[in-house]
Design a protein around this motif. Structure first.
Motif, PDB file in Angstrom:
ATOM      1  N   ALA A  65     -14.597   8.768  -9.812  1.00 52.00           N
ATOM      2  CA  ALA A  65     -13.384   8.882  -8.997  1.00 52.00           C
ATOM      3  C   ALA A  65     -13.239  10.271  -8.391  1.00 52.00           C
ATOM      4  O   ALA A  65     -12.732  10.421  -7.283  1.00 52.00           O
ATOM      5  CB  ALA A  65     -12.158   8.555  -9.855  1.00 52.00           C
ATOM      6  N   SER A  66     -13.723  11.264  -9.119  1.00 53.19           N
ATOM      7  CA  SER A  66     -13.564  12.636  -8.637  1.00 53.19           C
ATOM      8  C   SER A  66     -14.528  12.966  -7.506  1.00 53.19           C
ATOM      9  O   SER A  66     -14.561  14.106  -7.050  1.00 53.19           O
ATOM     10  CB  SER A  66     -13.770  13.613  -9.792  1.00 53.19           C
ATOM     11  N   ILE A  68     -14.908  10.464  -4.899  1.00 50.47           N
ATOM     12  CA  ILE A  68     -14.667   9.408  -3.915  1.00 50.47           C
ATOM     13  C   ILE A  68     -13.683   9.895  -2.861  1.00 50.47           C
ATOM     14  O   ILE A  68     -12.578  10.329  -3.205  1.00 50.47           O
ATOM     15  CB  ILE A  68     -14.111   8.147  -4.600  1.00 50.47           C
ATOM     16  N   PRO A  69     -14.072   9.815  -1.579  1.00 49.19           N
ATOM     17  CA  PRO A  69     -13.111  10.169  -0.544  1.00 49.19           C
ATOM     18  C   PRO A  69     -12.064   9.070  -0.420  1.00 49.19           C
ATOM     19  O   PRO A  69     -12.403   7.887  -0.403  1.00 49.19           O
ATOM     20  CB  PRO A  69     -13.966  10.250   0.722  1.00 49.19           C
ATOM     21  N   ALA A  70     -10.838   9.428  -0.374  1.00 47.22           N
ATOM     22  CA  ALA A  70      -9.786   8.420  -0.314  1.00 47.22           C
ATOM     23  C   ALA A  70      -8.737   8.833   0.702  1.00 47.22           C
ATOM     24  O   ALA A  70      -8.268   9.968   0.697  1.00 47.22           O
ATOM     25  CB  ALA A  70      -9.131   8.240  -1.680  1.00 47.22           C
ATOM     26  N   VAL A  71      -8.397   7.913   1.577  1.00 47.76           N
ATOM     27  CA  VAL A  71      -7.253   8.076   2.468  1.00 47.76           C
ATOM     28  C   VAL A  71      -6.224   7.063   2.001  1.00 47.76           C
ATOM     29  O   VAL A  71      -6.483   5.858   2.008  1.00 47.76           O
ATOM     30  CB  VAL A  71      -7.653   7.826   3.932  1.00 47.76           C
ATOM     31  N   THR A  72      -5.091   7.543   1.567  1.00 44.57           N
ATOM     32  CA  THR A  72      -4.113   6.653   0.949  1.00 44.57           C
ATOM     33  C   THR A  72      -2.942   6.392   1.882  1.00 44.57           C
ATOM     34  O   THR A  72      -2.558   7.241   2.685  1.00 44.57           O
ATOM     35  CB  THR A  72      -3.575   7.261  -0.363  1.00 44.57           C
ATOM     36  N   ALA A  73      -2.390   5.209   1.753  1.00 42.65           N
ATOM     37  CA  ALA A  73      -1.200   4.834   2.518  1.00 42.65           C
ATOM     38  C   ALA A  73       0.037   5.239   1.733  1.00 42.65           C
ATOM     39  O   ALA A  73       0.003   5.284   0.498  1.00 42.65           O
ATOM     40  CB  ALA A  73      -1.188   3.327   2.754  1.00 42.65           C
ATOM     41  N   PRO A  74       1.136   5.525   2.428  1.00 40.58           N
ATOM     42  CA  PRO A  74       2.397   5.714   1.704  1.00 40.58           C
ATOM     43  C   PRO A  74       2.715   4.484   0.867  1.00 40.58           C
ATOM     44  O   PRO A  74       2.499   3.348   1.296  1.00 40.58           O
ATOM     45  CB  PRO A  74       3.416   5.927   2.822  1.00 40.58           C
ATOM     46  N   VAL A  75       3.235   4.729  -0.321  1.00 42.13           N
ATOM     47  CA  VAL A  75       3.494   3.654  -1.281  1.00 42.13           C
ATOM     48  C   VAL A  75       4.758   2.887  -0.876  1.00 42.13           C
ATOM     49  O   VAL A  75       5.750   3.482  -0.458  1.00 42.13           O
ATOM     50  CB  VAL A  75       3.666   4.271  -2.686  1.00 42.13           C
ATOM     51  N   ILE A  76       4.700   1.552  -1.010  1.00 41.39           N
ATOM     52  CA  ILE A  76       5.840   0.703  -0.655  1.00 41.39           C
ATOM     53  C   ILE A  76       6.442   0.115  -1.923  1.00 41.39           C
ATOM     54  O   ILE A  76       5.726  -0.411  -2.780  1.00 41.39           O
ATOM     55  CB  ILE A  76       5.397  -0.458   0.262  1.00 41.39           C
ATOM     56  N   GLY A  77       7.751   0.192  -2.042  1.00 37.02           N
ATOM     57  CA  GLY A  77       8.456  -0.469  -3.136  1.00 37.02           C
ATOM     58  C   GLY A  77       9.022  -1.800  -2.660  1.00 37.02           C
ATOM     59  O   GLY A  77       9.671  -1.865  -1.612  1.00 37.02           O
ATOM     60  N   VAL A  78       8.750  -2.866  -3.394  1.00 40.53           N
ATOM     61  CA  VAL A  78       9.172  -4.215  -2.991  1.00 40.53           C
ATOM     62  C   VAL A  78       9.874  -4.894  -4.157  1.00 40.53           C
ATOM     63  O   VAL A  78       9.451  -4.775  -5.313  1.00 40.53           O
ATOM     64  CB  VAL A  78       7.942  -5.061  -2.570  1.00 40.53           C
ATOM     65  N   ARG A  79      10.963  -5.599  -3.847  1.00 43.43           N
ATOM     66  CA  ARG A  79      11.587  -6.475  -4.845  1.00 43.43           C
ATOM     67  C   ARG A  79      11.592  -7.902  -4.299  1.00 43.43           C
ATOM     68  O   ARG A  79      11.946  -8.126  -3.136  1.00 43.43           O
ATOM     69  CB  ARG A  79      13.024  -6.046  -5.141  1.00 43.43           C
ATOM     70  N   ILE A  80      11.176  -8.839  -5.147  1.00 35.30           N
ATOM     71  CA  ILE A  80      11.170 -10.246  -4.742  1.00 35.30           C
ATOM     72  C   ILE A  80      12.216 -10.976  -5.570  1.00 35.30           C
ATOM     73  O   ILE A  80      12.144 -10.996  -6.811  1.00 35.30           O
ATOM     74  CB  ILE A  80       9.775 -10.873  -4.945  1.00 35.30           C
TER      75      ILE A  80
END
Lengths: 82, 443
Positions: A65-66, A68-80
């Protein structure tokens, strides 16, 4: 040019864990053998010349993991609801 | 100056490869430290002002700190939306602790300085400048621990569970690409795992630890919250960067303790964050300490991994300056401050509803409410990500289950390199965190 590896168990140049190659006067290129041992992991090859360094990361197999190039999306909080 | 960091991957374990690598000399390299090189890309900005922790007249608007000239105190700077602060010099000289308010998107901290940086204590070792994470809270009677917020740019820890209170005997996964697994009745929560390239480009913070599980029937069987992931910090100085009796911290958060260790487990520790310091020259006067450690977990769970520290200088001072934990990557000849192309990944819709422009899920907030369980679409958009790249989308129950991953290839792209993709998950009622990331090699 002095070349060292951070982990000779993973990757080295043909000269071993630390080696020196000479670029002939007037030339910009020197041949260099690269050897991986088959052990999975990552090794950092550092090329140092005239007070300057360049790095070459060699990854064999699945990179940790250390490495690995990673481009991350902003995290979304969802309630169902029910 | 152009510095190239090449990366190659050889895909088959056990295969011996013998290749020929050409060495290219790109620079003459001599007397490089005597040149004036605009490392920060900010040297030509006439609007830059100095920052001095002891002089509130130099504070950016919104700074919390001294109200008059001072020699000590806690100073917290606001971050603009992009997380980038620019100064002509940056001076912390006295007994000052320096922090940064999290901005709405919780970006990492970047400080670009056209002159010198000084971090010095006049009262001995060691006040600090920090982007460290918050600890997870402990489980108590009737209350599960809550995940700690990540440092600036870091990810939140997972929440704990309490079976008789919220109906779950499994905690919540830590946020971020290396978020720790949730605690269960048979195993503790995982620690956050540091994720990212050695170059720390792009700069991202670290991942949170998993939330602990409360799996007994008593109300004190309450899992601890996971520690947040350490933040990301980049400081670039065109001049000298001096540290004396001063710490720079991007620590992970500690996992919260369980309410009762016989029927619950603690939160996982958050991973250490990322610290990258770039300067023409470093000056280590003594006790210059850089820390990006993963911290410990609550009882029965795992610690976070260490983060990454990287020092880059024009001269050779990066090779010997400052102590660090973990050991720093030390580079003579700084690399680019940022990628020429900054790829983006965004979740644009969930269940047919558009996501907010600046989602707040990373703070533990609900961005979208869907009326019914079932198959739920997740829409994605990227820029600067090569077509054919596989995106990893992960749905993490807030508590009560392990992360659910799905991969989706990027095949629908326009001529400008903007791509879209959609995947779907069959989800029960409850609260979730949805994350997405792209992994690819920059050629």
């Amino acid at each position: 040019v002095t070349i060292t590896t951070s982990d000779p168990a993973i990757a080295t140049t043909t000269g071993g864990a630390s080696t020196t190659v000479v670029i002939p006067a007037g030339s910009l290129v020197a041949p260099l053998g690269l050897l991986t041992t088959g052990t999975q992991g990552a090794a950092l090859l550092r090329f140092e010349f005239d007070g300057t360094a360049r790095d070459l990361v060699v990854v064999v197999g699945n990179p940790p993991a250390s490495q690995i190039p990673a481009v991350t999306a902003p995290v979304i909080g969802v309630r169902i609801d029910q | 100056m152009s510095i190239t960091h090449e990366r190659r991957r050889f895909g088959l374990p056990g295969l011996k490869l013998l290749g020929i690598t050409a060495l290219l000399l790109l620079l003459p390299g001599s007397n490089i430290a005597q040149q004036i090189i605009d490392l920060c890309g900010c040297a030509g900005d006439p609007t830059l002002q100095p920052f001095n922790a002891g002089n509130p007249a130099t504070y950016p608007p919104g700074t919390s700190g001294c109200s008059a000239a001072c020699t000590s105190g806690s100073v917290t700077l606001p971050l603009p939306p992009d997380g980038v602060l620019r100064f002509s010099s940056f001076t912390v000289d006295g007994n000052f602790t320096i922090g940064f308010f999290r901005n709405t998107a919780n970006t990492p901290v970047t400080i670009l300085v056209s002159g010198n940086v000084l971090l010095r204590s006049t009262v001995g070792c060691c006040p600090d400048l920090h982007v460290s994470a918050n600890d997870g809270s402990s489980g108590t009677v009737g209350f599960a621990g809550v995940g700690g917020l990540g440092g600036n740019g870091g990810f939140r820890g997972g929440d704990g569970s309490v079976l008789p209170i919220n109906g779950f005997n499994i905690g919540g996964a830590g946020l971020g690409p290396g978020g720790g697994a949730p605690g269960t009745p048979t195993g503790g929560a995982g620690g956050g795992v540091f994720f990212g390239l050695p170059e720390l480009v792009p700069l991202i913070g670290a991942s949170g630890g998993g939330g602990g599980a409360g799996f007994g029937t008593a109300n004190n069987c309450a899992g601890g919250g996971g520690g947040g992931g350490g933040g990301g910090l980049l400081i670039v100085a065109n001049g000298t960067f001096t540290i004396q009796d001063y710490d720079v911290l991007a620590q992970g958060g500690t996992g919260g303790a369980p309410g009762n260790s016989t029927c619950s487990n603690g939160g996982g520790g958050g991973s250490g964050g990322a610290v990258r310091l770039v300067a023409a020259r470093f000056v280590d006067v003594g006790n210059g300490r850089l820390w990006a450690q993963g911290l410990s977990a609550g009882s029965g769970s795992s610690s976070g991994t260490n983060g990454r520290i990287r020092l880059e200088s024009l001269d050779a001072s990066a090779q010997t300056s400052f102590s660090s934990n973990p050991p720093a990557i030390r580079i003579t000849g700084p690399g680019p401050v940022a990628n020429p192309v900054s790829p983006t990944v965004k979740i644009t819709g969930v269940g047919g509803q558009a996501t907010p422009a600046v989602p707040q899920g990373g703070y533990g907030t609900i961005d979208i409410v869907l009326p019914a369980p079932g198959v739920t679409s997740v829409d994605l958009a990227t820029t600067g990500v090569p077509s054919g790249t596989t995106l990893l989308v992960t749905v993490k129950p807030r508590i009560g289950g392990a992360a659910i991953p799905a991969t989706v290839p990027l095949n629908t792209c326009d001529s400008a390199g903007a791509c879209t993709a959609t995947t779907a998950f069959n989800l029960a009622a409850g609260a979730y965190i949805i994350e997405a990331r792209a992994t690819f090699q920059v050629q």
